[in-house]
Design an enzyme around this catalytic site. Structure first.
Site, PDB file in Angstrom:
ATOM      1  N   CYS B 420     -14.020  -9.306 104.109  1.00 40.97           N
ATOM      2  CA  CYS B 420     -12.745  -8.872 103.547  1.00 40.97           C
ATOM      3  C   CYS B 420     -12.035  -7.803 104.364  1.00 40.97           C
ATOM      4  O   CYS B 420     -10.839  -7.902 104.618  1.00 40.97           O
ATOM      5  CB  CYS B 420     -12.936  -8.426 102.107  1.00 40.97           C
ATOM      6  SG  CYS B 420     -14.125  -7.101 101.921  1.00 40.97           S
ATOM      7  N   HIS B 464     -14.167  -5.030  97.484  1.00 37.92           N
ATOM      8  CA  HIS B 464     -13.252  -5.943  98.154  1.00 37.92           C
ATOM      9  C   HIS B 464     -12.095  -5.149  98.743  1.00 37.92           C
ATOM     10  O   HIS B 464     -11.793  -4.036  98.306  1.00 37.92           O
ATOM     11  CB  HIS B 464     -12.740  -6.970  97.134  1.00 37.92           C
ATOM     12  CG  HIS B 464     -12.041  -8.133  97.760  1.00 37.92           C
ATOM     13  ND1 HIS B 464     -12.507  -8.763  98.882  1.00 37.92           N
ATOM     14  CD2 HIS B 464     -10.907  -8.796  97.407  1.00 37.92           C
ATOM     15  CE1 HIS B 464     -11.707  -9.760  99.211  1.00 37.92           C
ATOM     16  NE2 HIS B 464     -10.703  -9.804  98.318  1.00 37.92           N
ATOM     17  N   ASP B 480      -4.259 -11.825  99.329  1.00 38.83           N
ATOM     18  CA  ASP B 480      -5.692 -11.687  99.650  1.00 38.83           C
ATOM     19  C   ASP B 480      -6.017 -12.629 100.805  1.00 38.83           C
ATOM     20  O   ASP B 480      -6.317 -13.805 100.603  1.00 38.83           O
ATOM     21  CB  ASP B 480      -6.537 -12.035  98.430  1.00 38.83           C
ATOM     22  CG  ASP B 480      -8.007 -11.721  98.668  1.00 38.83           C
ATOM     23  OD1 ASP B 480      -8.367 -11.360  99.809  1.00 38.83           O
ATOM     24  OD2 ASP B 480      -8.799 -11.825  97.707  1.00 38.83           O
TER      25      ASP B 480
END
Lengths: 316, 663
Positions: B420, B464, B480
């Site tokens: 991430c 995250h 994202d």
């Protein structure tokens, strides 16, 4: 103490004194062996036979000799060897030319005290001839039963270490010996007295009889009359039951062993000049009674197992 | 032929420390060290354990004493070592390390039962102090079980008990431990407690796991492989759908070529940005486990701050104090929202476009090309970037290779492997390079929805990082980039990567998630049982707030009832029923003698026991001899003990009060 509790079967004082004198006399010859000697007397009074297991030279034969002389019993000794035959023990019928009939020639077993030396050197057949006589109190030759003299007391010895060329007694035969004891080496003090003291065989020759056959029969009767209370019988039963339930014991004590334990404990109480049996009497003779009868499940020392039983079973 | 040895109960005056209790004591000390091992240096724990083992071995071989010089040297060395490691002897960790060391050294001088008893007491105290560091249910149970060897040691130290050995010692220990539970529960509930728990004592600033306010490639790795619970969230209604479970922690504005940090922008007092809300708000309760940091997490995006917290202009929540204890708070969030859709404050725009000079020329060039192709359509550039991650052979892998100086270029064109933070970092960089205001958001995503207990469990591994870009007319939009990556390499590190929606979980993770209900209950009910909850304890009885006095009275009543119940149970239990009046009297006698240390062994004959008592109590010898004769005759010379004499014996026993202190 209250009248109710006084003696019913106390040895009358004369016999009692003679018994003490007899024990003292054997103690003089076998220095520092008080405990095994008491065991031997307990075995005698309980009407059993004695197995002495020990290395040579610690006084097994001397003990038997001293007992025979002191007890005033007729004494025979059989040295067991591999070529010994049953008839060498029991006796044989020989043809009597004069009467024209067979006449029974008594073997050495017709004695009141029989020393069976190194019993494990004879063949099983010969051993069983002796053991049968021990159990029955009589021998049967040519169909005729012949009673052995009373009292009949066998002291057998065997050497536990030198096993070459021997026929170890099977467990079932061991059961016929009421007690199994060992003499052990004397302690330092006793050893010194032994070394400095008089020659043993000379002492044995000088010894006089302190008891007699009838005395022993009286004492045996008295031993049987020693009280064993319900609490004591509970304890005996608990020990016997525990031996059958113990995980390390394959075969526990037989009912015969239980009877022997009780008889021996009574005799031990009598030796202690008491007319009732205490748990301590049972404990004193237990290892000597159970040690050779317990069959361990694993490779464990039998005496250790007996000791362990003694330490776990509760006493009231 | 040796006379059979009859075991005797008492071993006379206590002299040396027997091997069994000493071994048990060593085991106790090792347990204490194990309980404290998590916060002590490994070498320190090892050395202490080695001292215990060496001492055990030395005592086993011969009963020698340890030289006083060595003991004094160790006594000095232990605190010195602790000060060398921690820099101070004060505080929770150094204090615990010192007492652990002293306990190990205490063994060196333990030669008598008295020393062993003291060491056991000391060990129990230190064992309890391990709970200052961790109050999790499993650890509490382990610490409780570690009391077993301590109790077994005490049992083995007891002189003259008929049974000895490992098994009886541990059996008694287990019984004692079990029997103490009701009392412990009562004490827990009713002993008036402090307003703040003892374990709120500040730590020493030792490195902690959890999120930091800096994000460089690879930084989050340790977090993503950490299965510790971060927080638990209970929603008022249904939980938000899985694709909206983004929990905002902090916003990182500033990039220095390698790491993203909140930067100066995050601290500027910008005017708050109102939230445009479309759907009904989501209300929920958060239980945040201690992170020792300031920030708090909320579902994207919170509309206002809970008590004792402030909301920044970038809609992050932070507490006024570091979160050193479990924190409960209630927030409302809008899942369908608009942030500054019409106009972006020029200062914010500047901060959201800032890039360090002289880094990542390749990324700059790529962004330029996208800008040229897209013209004024920012959304098309966002789509281009996501398409790059989707179709450009990018791989999701926790085991990302290290990046060189131009970290974004190296990742975009070379390694193409990361998780991430690599994607969020590269994406945000590309957006800024293309002239689109963008920022990095760090928080948690996903979590495990426990349908049974109705709460969302977030672990550290659910950490995250994602991006927000500002698009004209839509405001700040959450993007994202990690979700665009199609190839995922499963790491073998437990339950890592909540990151990609739970692509990688080991077989036991689901069970751990389900069992978390118990931990939650433990945390809320037991660890969270504070003065306030205690005050509410008597509400069922109509008392709104229980005072300390009321608690004390309650405790007294409860203790009385417990003891009464225990006594009732004991009286109902079919213990050795004496066979008759004589046995009852004899038991009384044995009990009296046992109280002064003359305990009869199970297999000890009565006459032996009496002789031993006579020897131990010369003052009462004549009485004991009479009693002995009477008992032996009554019990063993008669079939049925005559009642008259039995009563006389019982009377004599009642009047016999032996007094003797074992030397």
């Amino acid at each position: 103490m209250d009248q109710n509790f006084t003696v019913a079967a106390k040895a009358d004082s004369l016999t009692r004194q003679r018994l003490d004198a007899a024990i003292a006399q054997v103690n003089e010859v076998l220095v520092g062996k008080n405990q095994p000697i008491r065991m031997a007397f307990a075995c005698l009074l309980a009407g059993g036979h004695l197995l002495v297991e020990d290395v040579p030279g610690v006084g097994k034969t001397t003990l038997a000799h001293a007992l025979a002389t002191t007890l005033g019993l007729s004494f025979r000794r059989i040295q067991f060897t591999s070529d010994l035959l049953p008839t060498d023990i029991v006796g044989v019928s020989v043809f009597d030319r004069d009467s024209g009939a067979f006449r029974f020639q008594q073997g050495p077993i017709f004695a009141q005290l029989l020393l069976a030396d190194e019993i494990n050197r004879a063949t099983p057949k010969t051993q069983s001839a002796l053991l049968e006589a021990m159990a029955e109190g009589q021998v049967t030759v040519d169909g005729a039963s012949r009673a052995l003299p009373e009292p009949f007391f066998v002291v057998a010895t065997q050497n536990p270490l030198d096993m070459a060329g021997t026929y170890p007694l099977p467990d079932s035969q061991l059961d016929r010996f009421m007690l199994r004891i060992s003499l052990d080496y004397p302690d330092a003090d006793a050893e010194r007295r032994l070394l400095t003291g008089e020659d043993r065989s000379a002492m044995l020759e000088r010894m006089a009889a302190r008891l007699s056959g009838p005395d022993i029969m009286t004492l045996r009767r008295q031993a049987r009359a020693v009280t064993a209370s319900p609490a004591l019988l509970d304890y005996v039963q608990a020990l016997v039951t525990a031996s059958r339930k113990h995980p390390d014991i394959r075969t526990g004590l037989s009912p015969r062993a239980g009877l022997a334990l009780l008889a021996c404990a009574r005799a031990w109480a009598l030796l202690g000049d008491r007319n009732y049996t205490l748990p301590e009497d049972v404990q004193a003779v237990f290892v000597a009674i159970a040690g050779h009868r317990l069959i361990p499940a694993r490779n464990l020392a039998r005496d250790t197992l007996a000791q362990a039983l003694l330490e776990t079973v509760a006493v009231e | 032929m040796k006379a059979p040895r009859i075991p005797t109960g008492t071993h006379g005056p206590a002299s040396g420390l027997a091997p069994l209790p000493f071994t048990l004591l060593c085991a106790t000390v090792l347990c204490v060290l194990a309980a404290h091992a998590p916060h002590m240096p490994v070498w320190y724990t090892t050395v202490l354990a080695a001292i215990v083992a060496a001492r055990w071995w030395q005592r086993r071989r011969q009963r020698g004493r340890v030289s006083a010089w060595l003991r004094v040297a160790l006594l000095v060395a232990v605190p010195a070592a602790v000060v060398a490691v921690y820099g101070t002897p004060f505080g929770r960790e150094p204090g615990a390390a010192i007492v652990c060391g002293l306990l190990a050294v205490k063994l060196l001088e333990s030669e008598r039962p008295r020393d062993a008893r003291m060491a056991v007491g000391f060990a129990c105290f230190i064992l309890m102090s391990a709970l200052l560091f961790d109050q999790a249910l499993a650890f509490t149970i382990i610490v409780g079980l570690m009391l077993l060897p301590a109790l077994a040691t005490l049992r083995a130290l007891e002189p003259g008990l008929p049974e000895s050995g490992w098994l009886p010692a541990f059996r008694t220990g287990a019984v004692l431990l079990g029997a103490s539970l009701p009392a412990a529960l009562l004490g827990f509930l009713l002993i008036p407690r402090l307003a703040t728990p003892l374990w709120g004592a500040p730590g020493n600033g030792v490195a902690r796991t959890g999120m930091t306010d800096r994000m460089a490639p690879g930084d989050l790795h340790s977090l993503l492989t950490d299965n510790a619970v971060a927080m638990r969230i209970g929603f008022d209604g249904a939980p938000p759908p899985e694709n909206q479970r983004y929990f905002r922690g902090m916003v990182l504005w500033s990039f220095d070529g390698r790491a993203w940090v909140p930067g100066a922008a995050a601290r500027r007092p910008w005017p708050p940005v109102p939230v445009g809300v479309h759907d009904p708000l989501t209300h929920y309760d958060v239980t945040l486990l201690p992170s020792h940091r300031h920030w708090m997490f909320a579902l994207d995006v919170p509309v206002d701050a809970p008590e004792d917290a402030v909301m920044g202009p970038d809609h992050t929540l932070s507490s006024s104090k570091p979160i050193d204890q479990t924190l409960h708070y209630r927030v409302a969030s809008a899942t369908d929202y608009q942030l500054a859709p019409e106009r972006l404050d020029p200062r914010i725009r500047a901060a959201a476009l800032e890039l360090p000079a002289g880094f990542d020329p390749g990324a700059h060039a790529l962004a330029e090309r996208w800008r040229t192709a897209a013209g004024g359509d920012d959304a098309a550039i966002v789509r281009d970037a996501l398409a790059l991650f989707r179709d450009g052979d990018f791989v999701y892998d926790l085991d990302a290779p290290p990046l060189d100086r131009n970290s974004v270029d190296d990742f975009l064109f070379n390694t193409k492997t990361g998780f991430c933070e690599h994607y969020a970092s590269a994406f945000t960089f590309l957006m800024r390079a293309a002239g689109i205001p963008a920022r990095v958001v760090v928080g948690y995503q996903g979590g495990y929805w426990n349908a049974f207990a109705h709460y969302l469990l977030i672990r550290q591994s659910d950490a995250h990082a994602w991006s927000e870009v500002w698009l004209a007319g839509r405001g700040w939009v959450r993007v994202d980039p990690t979700a665009a990556v199609s190839r995922i390499i499963l790491a073998d590190t437990g339950g890592a990567a909540g990151d990609v929606g739970g692509g990688n979980r080991s077989w036991w993770m689901p069970w751990q998630n389900r069992l978390d209900v118990i931990n939650r209950w433990w945390g809320q009910t037991v660890v969270g049982f504070d003065a306030l909850s205690q005050g509410r304890l008597f509400r069922p009885f109509g008392v709104e707030h229980a005072t300390a006095q009321m608690l004390g009275i309650g405790l007294a009543i409860a203790v009385f009832l417990t003891l009464g119940f225990g006594a009732l149970l004991a009286s109902l239990r079919p213990h050795h029923k004496p066979r008759d009046a004589l046995a009852t009297a004899q038991q009384r006698l044995q009990h009296r003698l046992a109280r002064i240390g003359i305990v009869r062994g199970t297999a000890e004959g009565p006459r032996d026991f009496f002789s031993r008592s006579v020897a131990a109590l010369p003052d009462s010898a004549s009485t004991l001899r009479t009693l002995s004769t009477e008992y032996l005759v009554l019990r063993y010379a008669c079939a049925e003990p005559p009642p008259e004499q039995t009563r006389a014996f019982a009377r004599r026993v009642r009047n016999f009060h032996p007094r003797h202190v074992l030397k």
